[in-house]
Design a protein around this motif. Structure first.
Motif, PDB file in Angstrom:
ATOM      1  N   HIS A 109       0.828  -1.210   0.000  1.00  0.00           N
ATOM      2  CA  HIS A 109       0.000   0.000   0.000  1.00  0.00           C
ATOM      3  C   HIS A 109       0.859   1.256   0.000  1.00  0.00           C
ATOM      4  O   HIS A 109       2.079   1.198   0.023  1.00  0.00           O
ATOM      5  N   ALA A 110       0.196   2.402  -0.023  1.00  0.00           N
ATOM      6  CA  ALA A 110       0.881   3.692  -0.040  1.00  0.00           C
ATOM      7  C   ALA A 110       1.292   4.088   1.375  1.00  0.00           C
ATOM      8  O   ALA A 110       0.658   3.696   2.357  1.00  0.00           O
ATOM      9  N   GLY A 111       2.342   4.866   1.454  1.00  0.00           N
ATOM     10  CA  GLY A 111       2.859   5.384   2.715  1.00  0.00           C
ATOM     11  C   GLY A 111       4.258   5.909   2.469  1.00  0.00           C
ATOM     12  O   GLY A 111       4.863   5.607   1.441  1.00  0.00           O
ATOM     13  N   ASN A 112       4.774   6.668   3.408  1.00  0.00           N
ATOM     14  CA  ASN A 112       6.078   7.297   3.194  1.00  0.00           C
ATOM     15  C   ASN A 112       7.159   6.897   4.187  1.00  0.00           C
ATOM     16  O   ASN A 112       8.335   6.937   3.852  1.00  0.00           O
ATOM     17  N   THR A 113       6.776   6.542   5.418  1.00  0.00           N
ATOM     18  CA  THR A 113       7.773   6.215   6.444  1.00  0.00           C
ATOM     19  C   THR A 113       7.400   4.898   7.112  1.00  0.00           C
ATOM     20  O   THR A 113       6.282   4.406   6.961  1.00  0.00           O
ATOM     21  N   ALA A 114       8.319   4.360   7.896  1.00  0.00           N
ATOM     22  CA  ALA A 114       8.060   3.101   8.600  1.00  0.00           C
ATOM     23  C   ALA A 114       6.879   3.224   9.555  1.00  0.00           C
ATOM     24  O   ALA A 114       6.212   2.226   9.849  1.00  0.00           O
ATOM     25  N   SER A 115       6.578   4.428  10.011  1.00  0.00           N
ATOM     26  CA  SER A 115       5.420   4.604  10.898  1.00  0.00           C
ATOM     27  C   SER A 115       4.100   4.476  10.135  1.00  0.00           C
ATOM     28  O   SER A 115       3.042   4.361  10.757  1.00  0.00           O
ATOM     29  N   ASP A 116       4.146   4.444   8.810  1.00  0.00           N
ATOM     30  CA  ASP A 116       2.941   4.275   7.988  1.00  0.00           C
ATOM     31  C   ASP A 116       2.611   2.812   7.725  1.00  0.00           C
ATOM     32  O   ASP A 116       1.665   2.517   6.991  1.00  0.00           O
ATOM     33  N   THR A 117       3.411   1.889   8.274  1.00  0.00           N
ATOM     34  CA  THR A 117       3.168   0.473   8.045  1.00  0.00           C
ATOM     35  C   THR A 117       3.279  -0.307   9.342  1.00  0.00           C
ATOM     36  O   THR A 117       4.077   0.024  10.203  1.00  0.00           O
ATOM     37  N   GLU A 118       2.470  -1.342   9.447  1.00  0.00           N
ATOM     38  CA  GLU A 118       2.515  -2.242  10.595  1.00  0.00           C
ATOM     39  C   GLU A 118       2.946  -3.634  10.136  1.00  0.00           C
ATOM     40  O   GLU A 118       2.506  -4.632  10.687  1.00  0.00           O
ATOM     41  N   GLY A 119       3.788  -3.693   9.119  1.00  0.00           N
ATOM     42  CA  GLY A 119       4.246  -4.970   8.595  1.00  0.00           C
ATOM     43  C   GLY A 119       4.019  -5.114   7.106  1.00  0.00           C
ATOM     44  O   GLY A 119       4.490  -6.069   6.487  1.00  0.00           O
TER      45      GLY A 119
END
Length: 161
Positions: A109-119
């Protein structure tokens, strides 16, 4: 179609990778990954960069930390399904029973930093340290490639190195 994710920077708070698309799906269909001319891993045309949470060495005893761990190396089927969380159609990784039990719902999915993903795996261009940019554009392009491959009757796989 084979997607190849080669992790190139394993840092304390994030993991950067390069996503390539296999130009020839026939070796994959036979179960024979195409070796690169340099002898390392699979070969494919560079597509975009990826960002994941922290890589952990599961083969040598590391354990998953919920919401803060990159998935293990391996080969996963890729489908597109509706995500109630993101309220849109997104690629999802499918594995065997053990993967599905521990890693259920891993998406691209979309996101820019590691805080935008939970795995999950974020796609974009790594033009800033620890980030991927233009993520929505690259997600749209990747979804198009997956839909086109499925329309040709191809199975889509993600090989994570």
């Amino acid at each position: 179609m084979e997607l190849i994710l080669k992790r190139i920077a394993k840092r304390k708070t994030y993991t950067i990778g390069r996503l390539s698309l296999s130009p020839d799906p026939s070796p994959v269909e036979r179960g024979e990954p195409k070796a690169s001319p340099t002898g390392g891993g699979l070969e494919g045309a560079y597509f975009c960069d990826t960002l994941e949470p922290i890589w952990r060495d599961y083969k040598h005893g590391a354990y998953k930390v919920k919401g803060r761990s990159a998935i293990p190396e391996g080969r996963y089927a890729v489908a597109i399904s509706y995500s109630p969380k993101f309220k849109q159609w997104l690629p999802i990784l499918l594995g065997g029973p053990e993967f599905n039990r521990k890693w259920q719902g891993v998406r691209i999915h979309a996101g820019n930093t590691a805080s935008d993903t939970e795995g999950c795996i974020l796609v974009g261009k790594n033009r800033e340290v620890g980030k991927v940019l233009d993520s929505r554009i690259w997600l749209h392009r990747l979804k198009q490639k997956i839909v086109e491959a499925r329309a040709r009757g191809e199975t889509v796989w993600l090989n994570v190195e």
